[in-house]
Design a protein around this motif. Structure first.
Motif: not given
Lengths: 286, 221
Positions: A212-227
């Motif tokens: 929900e944060d426009p700065r991070f919503a498209e950062v796939d790496r965060l999803d890969e790390l379950n952040i």
């Protein structure tokens, strides 16, 4: 730096101009040669546009995969309208070979582009040069602080009931996790790291839901790390230079109360004090 | 002269605006409502004897140039150039205006801008004022904010190292504060604009010797 041009004569002239300006230059005649030449010390790639095995945008793609912060400069006889469109986010510097004293202009632009992380895909602190010098002054391994920090991050996971807690130092190109409980992370590129933003503010940084944060919503790496959620408090040295952050991570969206953030600040204060005391005891190099 | 020597330093001056001169290499973020005085303020900040480069994303190159002339600027020339990514279908305006298909094409905008910059430099202009009006479409057309950071860092860095002046407008109401705060990081100072019943007012954050309190801008009324 790397200088790539398929034309031997042109490449040689460009390499000479850059070397005369004091740069260490590796020459490359193809996209694959650029890939082979890339190492951790390369912070700028000057490239012509046409190669037997691809074009300038292929060079940019190759470079940014390996070195996301590396400055890329097109030095080509093609005018902007003659260049095919690359990816919409393959932003580069550009110097046309058609301008007078083109190689002098190239040197000017390269000097500007290598002075700081000018093509970084993230916001930079105002005092980045001083800040990086401050980070380098702390050698955590030499300070024997890792075990202490590991104990703190273990305490944090229990205290906040979270998946992961870590102490991260934000280096020039990546965040380095010097202690981490709940995951086996070593480094994360700065453009993917939330702490990149945390070091800009003296307030605790909370991201309740990365999606929900426009700065991070498209950062796939965060999803890969379950952040999925984040709370971080920055750590500074005595002069106020931001060294990194102490952080809470969970794989679910969550919020933090003021009392929890005050506790997080206390954990961060503890890390700051440990670093300072250990450095004063002479454990770490200046 | 827009550019004078003040205590030995070269600066950019702003005629008829309540702003003190700023050092070369300065990048300013101008925040205000799109329909307010923000646009005219930005165009007035570009007035001077230096080269002028405008990246326009909200209005066409033709409209931008007409408005620039209305505030006292010069038409398209060796010295005044535009990169148009507004998607308005302007007829060909010659070599002084470059078109990029979309405000989302940050690569294209960056290359066209650098190309125009190099052209004015090659014509002997070693000081240039760059205006971006506005950053908002660039952010709206890019779901991922990271390329926009890269674009802003690249452009502001060129301006800083080339002793230029950068003036970049953004509509603060169109973006979350946390995004605006991160974008603002690339700029040396922020000029806030508001419309009141008595006219347009500005105040400045982040730069010394500039009005910190809301100050009327008579030229805009």
């Amino acid at each position: 730096m790397v200088c790539a041009d398929a034309d031997d004569e042109r490449r040689s002239a460009t390499v000479t101009a850059l070397e005369s300006a004091g740069f260490d230059v590796l020459a490359a005649s193809s996209v694959s040669a650029v890939e082979a030449a890339l190492d951790d010390d390369v912070d700028c790639v000057v490239t012509a546009f046409r190669f037997p095995d691809g074009d300038g945008f292929d060079v940019v793609g190759t470079v940014r995969d390996r070195r996301p912060d590396c400055a890329c400069v097109f030095f080509t006889s093609a005018s902007p309208s003659e260049l095919p469109r690359g990816g919409r986010d393959q932003i580069v510097e550009y110097v046309p070979q058609s301008v007078p004293d083109a190689r002098d202009r190239l040197v000017d632009v390269v000097e500007g582009a290598t002075a700081e992380a000018t093509q970084a895909a993230y916001p930079l602190p105002e005092n980045e040069t001083e800040r990086l010098a401050a980070v380098r002054a702390y050698d955590v391994a030499e300070l024997s602080a890792e075990a202490t920090f590991e104990r703190l991050t273990a305490l944090m996971t229990t205290h906040f009931d979270i998946d992961v807690a870590f102490v991260g130092l934000v280096d020039e190109h990546e965040e380095r996790f010097v202690a981490c409980t709940g995951a086996n992370w070593r480094t994360l590129a700065r453009e993917d790291s939330i702490c990149t933003h945390t070091i800009l503010t003296d307030e605790e940084m909370v991201v309740e839901d990365t999606h929900e944060d426009p700065r991070f919503a498209e950062v796939d790496r965060l999803d890969e790390l379950n952040i999925r959620s984040y709370a971080g408090a920055r750590i500074t040295d005595e002069e106020g230079n931001a060294l990194g952050a102490v952080c809470c991570i969970d794989d679910e969206p969550r919020s933090y109360t003021r009392a929890e953030l005050d506790d997080l600040r206390r954990f961060a204060d503890e890390v700051e004090e440990q670093l300072l005391l250990r450095r004063r005891l002479g454990g770490g190099g200046e | 002269m827009s550019e004078v020597s003040l205590q030995g330093d070269t600066v950019y001056e702003f005629e008829r605006l309540p702003l003190e001169p700023v050092a070369t290499g300065t990048n300013l973020l101008v925040t205000g409502p799109t329909l307010g005085g923000t646009r005219e303020l930005l165009l007035r900040l570009l007035l001077g004897d230096d080269a002028v480069l405008v990246i326009t994303a909200d209005t066409s190159a033709r409209e931008t140039l007409a408005d620039y002339e209305r505030v006292g600027g010069e038409g398209p020339s060796e010295r005044v150039r535009v990169v148009d990514c507004s998607q308005d279908d302007d007829a060909d305006l010659g070599e002084f205006v470059s078109a990029v298909g979309s405000p989302g094409d940050l690569t294209g905008i960056g290359i066209e801008y650098a190309g125009q910059y190099e052209s004015v430099y090659a014509r002997g202009y070693d000081t240039a004022r760059t205006g971006i009006y506005t950053l908002t479409p660039l952010l709206v057309y890019n779901d991922d904010v990271r390329p926009v950071f890269r674009f802003v860092n690249t452009v502001t860095s060129r301006i800083r190292t080339a002793d230029g002046l950068g003036v970049c407008a953004i509509d603060p109401d169109a973006h979350e504060d946390r995004v605006l705060g991160s974008i603002a990081q690339s700029f040396d100072g922020r000029v806030e604009v508001r419309d009141t019943d008595d006219g347009v007012e500005i105040r400045v954050r982040g730069l010394p010797d500039q009005p910190r309190e809301w100050t009327a801008v008579p030229a805009l009324r």
